[in-house]
Design an enzyme around this catalytic site. Structure first.
Site, PDB file in Angstrom:
ATOM      1  N   HIS A   1       0.833  -1.198   0.000  1.00  0.00           N
ATOM      2  CA  HIS A   1       0.000   0.000   0.000  1.00  0.00           C
ATOM      3  C   HIS A   1       0.871   1.252   0.000  1.00  0.00           C
ATOM      4  CE1 HIS A   1      -3.220  -2.791   1.213  1.00  0.00           C
ATOM      5  NE2 HIS A   1      -4.033  -1.868   0.748  1.00  0.00           N
TER       6      HIS A   1
ATOM      7  N   LYS B   1      -0.695   4.966   4.467  1.00  0.00           N
ATOM      8  CA  LYS B   1      -1.584   4.021   5.151  1.00  0.00           C
ATOM      9  C   LYS B   1      -1.077   3.760   6.562  1.00  0.00           C
ATOM     10  CE  LYS B   1      -3.927  -0.447   4.596  1.00  0.00           C
ATOM     11  NZ  LYS B   1      -5.238   0.155   4.886  1.00  0.00           N
TER      12      LYS B   1
END
Length: 252
Positions: free
Chosen positions: A141, A145
């Site tokens: 990600h 995040k």
């Protein structure tokens, strides 16, 4: 016409959801909820309790810390809600279960259609492979995040464990020099960097053969689109408890 309230309307996903709603004639964003304020074509409030606009559903892309309060307020107003926020605590998930007995409530750790089809595939192949194959999950990600591993990685792991004859012990990353890596362990590994929207790979590794299932999110639009489909689903169904539908079963 579906009238929508967006909780977390100025976050990354909230803004993506705004674009999706504005691109469709059958959807209207009647109000937003956020801690910050900006100039918008719709009114923005600090909490759902302040909203007086008539709405059919609330869609939540916010932060775990605000979900429990939002759900309580949805129950008070008898408003259906789609929870698309990840990283929920077990206590919050229990609150969702309780609320779903009173209002239509849809929750998934990942709103993309592809991920939910992937879950179906994993549950079909796992029983045939679990006795001979190590199973590992790698998720990637963007560097903004906060939670790791991702809610989707845990969703995939749980879906595998739900059909495994021998339940897997989750190992979050591997380190050390004495690892035995037995078949009853499932490694879950997180990568963070750049602007990667989301990538999940499930690896089945046996003797002399490897099978991989991979899902790549190329934009956040797929999650916004999935959340809107969920909103349409619960509005049409008007069921008091849709958490038992496969896609909406509470996962971590």
């Amino acid at each position: 016409m579906l009238n929508i309230i967006v909780n977390g309307c100025f976050g990354r996903m909230g803004q993506e959801l705004q674009e999706e709603i504005n691109s469709r004639e059958d959807l209207t964003l009647v109000a937003g909820i956020d801690r910050t304020t900006e100039d918008t074509a719709f009114p923005v409030y600090q909490s759902l309790a302040e909203v007086n606009e008539k709405a059919d559903v609330v869609i939540d892309f916010s932060h775990e810390s605000s979900v429990a309060t939002l759900v309580d307020q949805c129950v008070q107003k008898q408003l259906p809600v789609v929870i698309a926020t990840t990283g929920l605590s077990e206590e919050t998930k229990q609150k969702l279960n309780e609320a779903s007995r009173t209002i239509p409530l849809f929750y998934s750790a990942n709103m993309s259609l592809g991920i939910n089809v992937l879950i179906e595939a994993l549950q079909k192949v796992t029983p045939a492979l679990e006795e001979d194959f190590n199973i590992e999950i790698v998720e990637k990600h963007h560097n903004k995040k906060k939670d790791a591993p991702s809610g989707t990685a845990l969703l995939l792991a749980d879906s595998i464990n739900n059909v495994s004859q021998t339940k897997k012990e989750y190992v979050f990353g591997r380190e050390g020099k004495e690892n035995e890596n037995p078949l009853n362990e499932m490694g879950i590994h997180a990568v963070r960097g750049g602007t990667i929207p989301g990538e999940h790979t499930v690896i089945y590794a046996g003797n002399d053969e490897v099978l991989e299932f991979k899902h790549t999110a190329l934009s956040r639009g797929i999650f916004a689109n999935g959340a809107l489909k969920a909103a349409e689903f619960i509005q049409k169904k008007r069921s008091r408890n849709v958490l038992n539908e496969r896609i909406t079963t509470i996962k971590r």
